[in-house]
Design an enzyme around this catalytic site. Structure first.
Site, PDB file in Angstrom:
ATOM      1  N   ASP A  10       0.866  -1.188   0.000  1.00  0.00           N
ATOM      2  CA  ASP A  10       0.000   0.000   0.000  1.00  0.00           C
ATOM      3  C   ASP A  10       0.899   1.233   0.000  1.00  0.00           C
ATOM      4  O   ASP A  10       1.869   1.292   0.758  1.00  0.00           O
ATOM      5  CB  ASP A  10      -0.878  -0.020   1.255  1.00  0.00           C
ATOM      6  CG  ASP A  10      -1.784   1.203   1.344  1.00  0.00           C
ATOM      7  OD1 ASP A  10      -2.665   1.331   0.480  1.00  0.00           O
ATOM      8  OD2 ASP A  10      -1.603   2.021   2.258  1.00  0.00           O
ATOM      9  N   GLU A  94      -2.119  -1.532  -5.576  1.00  0.00           N
ATOM     10  CA  GLU A  94      -3.446  -1.129  -6.016  1.00  0.00           C
ATOM     11  C   GLU A  94      -3.321  -0.152  -7.170  1.00  0.00           C
ATOM     12  O   GLU A  94      -2.350   0.588  -7.288  1.00  0.00           O
ATOM     13  CB  GLU A  94      -4.298  -0.577  -4.876  1.00  0.00           C
ATOM     14  CG  GLU A  94      -3.866   0.727  -4.313  1.00  0.00           C
ATOM     15  CD  GLU A  94      -4.705   1.140  -3.112  1.00  0.00           C
ATOM     16  OE1 GLU A  94      -5.843   0.664  -2.980  1.00  0.00           O
ATOM     17  OE2 GLU A  94      -4.213   1.931  -2.306  1.00  0.00           O
ATOM     18  N   ASP A 170      -2.944   1.373   7.062  1.00  0.00           N
ATOM     19  CA  ASP A 170      -2.229   1.044   5.830  1.00  0.00           C
ATOM     20  C   ASP A 170      -1.849  -0.442   5.777  1.00  0.00           C
ATOM     21  O   ASP A 170      -1.776  -1.041   4.711  1.00  0.00           O
ATOM     22  CB  ASP A 170      -0.965   1.904   5.699  1.00  0.00           C
ATOM     23  CG  ASP A 170      -1.310   3.385   5.567  1.00  0.00           C
ATOM     24  OD1 ASP A 170      -2.441   3.689   5.149  1.00  0.00           O
ATOM     25  OD2 ASP A 170      -0.444   4.217   5.891  1.00  0.00           O
TER      26      ASP A 170
END
Ligand SMILES: [Zn+2]
Length: 217
Positions: A10, A94, A170
């Site tokens: 992340d 992502e 996170d």
């Protein structure tokens, strides 16, 4: 044969990266610190007479600050992406909406957006396999039970009222990214070795993280 390993990463502002192995890497560029001298020199330039020696000096100064920032960022990103590429067979990240850059006018935010983009490019180039997953609900979903836990940007800890999971927001997102990634492959298509991180292990890690956080409270 070496067992295969996968990780979810992340990217964020407080930590540049937080991964599903539980490691976070602080952002080496203090944005406030970085923007102050830039603004100061920019003011100097605008105050000075066009074509004057002093203005030229200030412009050179500005270029040096820019270069310094660019070099520091490059160096940091190279080291970090190499480490992830060397330690993993599959890396999941992502998908970052490129629109954010245009939509968000705040300078620090746009700098971070382009910084993440460059980092992902380096990862893609170095990793054996880099897979982008959808960013939908990665922050909201509880990585242990799937419960939706909406939170504002300032909320740093993910607290699930359903399964009582308490971990860094996170870290929670990075586990969701890993799980989404593994799902794309599907248990049937994914080589067995890739299932080094099983859902059971993930929830055990979450419990461990929870205990660590509670100890320091
Ligand atoms: Zn939960």
């Amino acid at each position: 044969m070496i067992s295969k390993k996968s990780v979810g990463i992340d990217v964020g502002i407080k930590s540049f990266t937080y991964d599903s192995d539980g490691y976070s890497t602080p952002n080496p560029l203090n944005l406030k610190k970085m923007l102050k001298p830039l603004a100061r020199v920019q003011r100097k330039i605008s105050r000075r007479k066009k074509g004057s020696n002093n203005r030229l000096k200030a412009i050179h100064h500005l270029q040096r600050i820019h270069e310094k920032i660019v070099n520091r960022r490059k160096d940091f990103q190279h080291k970090l992406s190499t480490a992830y590429a060397n330690n993993n067979d599959v890396v999941f990240v992502e998908h970052l909406e490129k629109l954010n850059m245009v939509k968000n006018r705040r300078l620090s935010r746009s700098i971070m957006d382009s910084s993440w983009g460059m980092f992902l490019q380096k990862l893609e180039y170095k990793c054996k396999l880099l897979v982008e997953v959808s960013s939908q609900n990665t922050t909201i979903n509880c990585s242990r039970c799937g419960n939706k836990v909406p939170k504002g940007l300032t909320v740093r800890i993910h607290r699930c009222g359903k399964c009582n999971l308490v971990i860094d927001r996170d870290y929670n997102a990075s586990i969701n990214i890993l799980q989404k990634g593994l799902k794309i492959f599907g248990q049937d298509n994914l080589p067995q070795e890739l299932w080094k991180v099983t859902p059971v292990e993930i929830s055990m890690r979450s419990v461990k993280q929870e205990q660590i956080i509670q100890r320091f409270r």
